[in-house]
Every structure is written in structure tokens, then in C-alpha cells.
Write a protein that holds these residues in place. Structure first.
Motif, PDB file in Angstrom:
ATOM      1  N   GLY A   4      10.499   2.599 -31.499  1.00  0.00           N
ATOM      2  CA  GLY A   4      10.643   1.676 -32.583  1.00  0.00           C
ATOM      3  C   GLY A   4       9.489   1.595 -33.559  1.00  0.00           C
ATOM      4  N   HIS A   5       8.332   1.867 -32.910  1.00  0.00           N
ATOM      5  CA  HIS A   5       7.135   1.394 -33.669  1.00  0.00           C
ATOM      6  C   HIS A   5       6.153   2.610 -33.717  1.00  0.00           C
ATOM      7  CE1 HIS A   5       8.920  -2.653 -33.736  1.00  0.00           C
ATOM      8  NE2 HIS A   5       9.218  -2.641 -32.340  1.00  0.00           N
ATOM      9  N   VAL A  11       4.621   4.446 -26.318  1.00  0.00           N
ATOM     10  CA  VAL A  11       5.586   4.779 -25.452  1.00  0.00           C
ATOM     11  C   VAL A  11       6.303   6.029 -25.865  1.00  0.00           C
ATOM     12  CG1 VAL A  11       8.055   3.911 -24.707  1.00  0.00           C
ATOM     13  CG2 VAL A  11       6.160   2.222 -25.067  1.00  0.00           C
ATOM     14  N   ALA A  12       6.464   7.158 -25.122  1.00  0.00           N
ATOM     15  CA  ALA A  12       6.851   8.427 -25.584  1.00  0.00           C
ATOM     16  C   ALA A  12       8.138   8.372 -24.927  1.00  0.00           C
ATOM     17  CB  ALA A  12       5.872   9.423 -24.753  1.00  0.00           C
ATOM     18  N   ALA A  84       6.210  10.753 -28.931  1.00  0.00           N
ATOM     19  CA  ALA A  84       6.438   9.546 -29.459  1.00  0.00           C
ATOM     20  C   ALA A  84       6.964   9.955 -30.879  1.00  0.00           C
ATOM     21  CB  ALA A  84       4.933   8.989 -29.605  1.00  0.00           C
ATOM     22  N   LEU A  85       6.493  10.817 -31.687  1.00  0.00           N
ATOM     23  CA  LEU A  85       7.112  10.990 -32.820  1.00  0.00           C
ATOM     24  C   LEU A  85       8.332  11.848 -32.731  1.00  0.00           C
ATOM     25  CD1 LEU A  85       3.823  12.027 -34.797  1.00  0.00           C
ATOM     26  CD2 LEU A  85       5.053   9.964 -35.157  1.00  0.00           C
ATOM     27  N   GLY A  86       8.445  12.410 -31.702  1.00  0.00           N
ATOM     28  CA  GLY A  86      10.017  13.440 -31.638  1.00  0.00           C
ATOM     29  C   GLY A  86       9.761  14.679 -32.626  1.00  0.00           C
ATOM     30  N   ALA A 176       4.412   8.240 -38.892  1.00  0.00           N
ATOM     31  CA  ALA A 176       5.229   7.403 -38.020  1.00  0.00           C
ATOM     32  C   ALA A 176       6.500   7.071 -38.524  1.00  0.00           C
ATOM     33  CB  ALA A 176       4.583   6.449 -37.172  1.00  0.00           C
ATOM     34  N   SER A 177       6.443   6.429 -39.830  1.00  0.00           N
ATOM     35  CA  SER A 177       7.564   5.706 -40.351  1.00  0.00           C
ATOM     36  C   SER A 177       8.662   7.118 -40.775  1.00  0.00           C
ATOM     37  CB  SER A 177       7.256   5.228 -41.759  1.00  0.00           C
ATOM     38  OG  SER A 177       8.348   4.683 -42.393  1.00  0.00           O
TER      39      SER A 177
END
Length: 234
Positions: A4-5, A11-12, A84-86, A176-177
Motif C-alpha cells: 500500500g505505501h 514490505v515486499a 516492493a514495486l512489482g 512508488a506512486s
């Protein structure tokens, strides 16, 4: 498995089969619709600009995978990813600079500092799309190597100039966004509508984007209808 953030949350959560193309950051920052046409509707089309860009990337990847230049180790075509970013993709070039404040590198003595280098056609642009793609590469390297990547370079083929790019908090948050938004659009298989702007003239997908038709049908449906009309005339 979702997050989410952004990567700063530590968190991966993305699995490999959920990874999106890291290279999509650049078109996404330039135009959400262009990204969707390429990655959702797979309506990629070449023009002179993309052909020249592909040639530069092939040249960047064609040489030996590793090359040592004094205290710099040059690695070409390095595959990177961020859970984390996918995102996953390939860096044109990563230079590892021997640095006492750097980090260990597998198979090499001493400490090293990674510096991503991305090759682009043309010249430096006012927009940040190229810089954000490079920042995404830096975030992948940081996650994979457990190190800080503070800066990288964009090399422009037209001007033969390296532009130094520092990765600040604003760029990291933007990447990230965008990664979150890309995944949300991909899950929905949604192609956004946009208003035409001057840069549309040089877009390789200008003929497929059809800004006058976006309110009526998708590009895929439009092309299917046109092909059907052609078959009926045979």
C-alpha cells in the motif's frame, strides 16, 4: 499479494508473476494512455524514434557483459527487479565504482557503489519521464543489493552528453506512486482517456490512439472492426 505505501514501507509483497515491465515507467510518466496501449492492448507500433531508440539499446547490450576500466566495473544488460514495486526489467548499463563507502559485490574484492546508466535517443527533456525510469532502476538495485543508489546518468545519443540524475525523495515517491497506479490499471485492464497534447505528434502510437474515438470504443475494438470491414470487401 499487494502493498500500500511504496518500497519505504519495507514490505515486499508482489510475486514474480505479478511483475510489470520496469521500462513502462517512462511511457507511463509521459502519457498514461500510451502505457496502456502498449502494455494492456499490446498495440505497439514502430516509428523512426522508437527504431533509433531500439538500436541504441541493442548497442548497449551487444558487448561483453562485463568490462573493467580501472576502478570501474561496467555490467551491461543487468536484469533487475523490485518485489516492493512489482517491477522487473533490464538496465542498459550499471557501472560499479570502487568506493570505500560502498558495498560488497559478489565475486569482486573491495567495496563498490552501483551507478545505473540509461541510453536514450535525442536530447535531455524538460519532463521527468526519463529520469523517473532511471530512478526506478535505482530502486530495484537498492532492493536487490541492499545498498544506497544516490545517482545515475542518462546518456543521450543526439547530444552525446551524460546527464547526472540524483534520486531524491520526491522522485522515489513518484516512482512508488506510479507503480501502484500501473498495477491498479493492469488489474482492471483499463485504458485511460486523455486529452491530446503537442507531444502526441511524435508518439509512435498516434495513429492507433485515435483521440477522436476514445469516447466510443477501445483501440482493439476499433482495429477489429476495421479489419472486419476489409474482409467484407474482398
Amino acid at each position: 499479494s499487494r502493498r500500500g505505501h511504496g518500497p519505504e514501507a519495507g514490505v515486499a509483497v508482489y510475486d514474480e508473476d505479478e511483475f510489470l515491465a520496469l521500462s513502462g515507467i517512462q511511457p507511463f510518466a509521459f502519457c498514461r494512455r500510451q502505457w496502456a496501449l502498449i502494455h494492456l492492448e499490446q498495440a505497439w507500433a514502430d516509428n523512426v524514434l522508437t527504431a533509433e531508440g531500439d538500436l541504441m539499446h541493442r548497442r548497449a547490450h551487444d558487448d561483453e557483459l562485463r568490462e573493467r576500466r580501472g576502478d570501474i566495473l561496467v555490467v551491461r544488460g543487468l536484469a533487475v527487479h523490485s518485489r516492493a514495486l512489482g517491477l522487473a526489467g533490464t538496465c542498459d548499463v550499471v557501472e560499479f565504482h570502487k568506493d570505500e563507502s560502498g558495498h560488497p559485490l559478489a565475486g569482486e574484492d573491495g567495496l563498490w557503489r552501483p551507478v545505473p546508466v540509461e541510453y536514450k535517443r535525442g536530447h535531455s527533456k524538460a519532463g521527468d519521464a526519463d529520469r523517473l525510469q532511471l530512478a526506478a532502476q535505482a530502486l530495484c538495485l537498492e532492493e536487490m543489493l541492499g545498498c544506497d543508489v544516490l545517482a545515475g546518468f542518462l546518456f543521450y545519443g543526439e547530444t552525446k552528453v551524460r546527464e547526472r540524475v540524483e534520486f531524491g525523495g520526491e522522485q522515489r515517491a513518484a516512482v512508488a506512486s506510479m507503480a501502484d497506479e500501473m498495477h491498479a490499471l493492469y488489474r482492471r485492464r483499463h485504458t485511460p482517456k486523455v486529452k491530446p497534447f503537442p507531444a502526441c505528434r511524435s508518439c509512435s502510437l498516434a495513429d492507433l490512439c485515435l483521440p477522436r474515438a476514445v469516447n466510443r470504443t477501445s483501440v482493439a475494438d476499433y482495429l477489429a472492426a476495421r479489419l472486419s470491414e476489409g474482409d467484407e470487401g474482398l
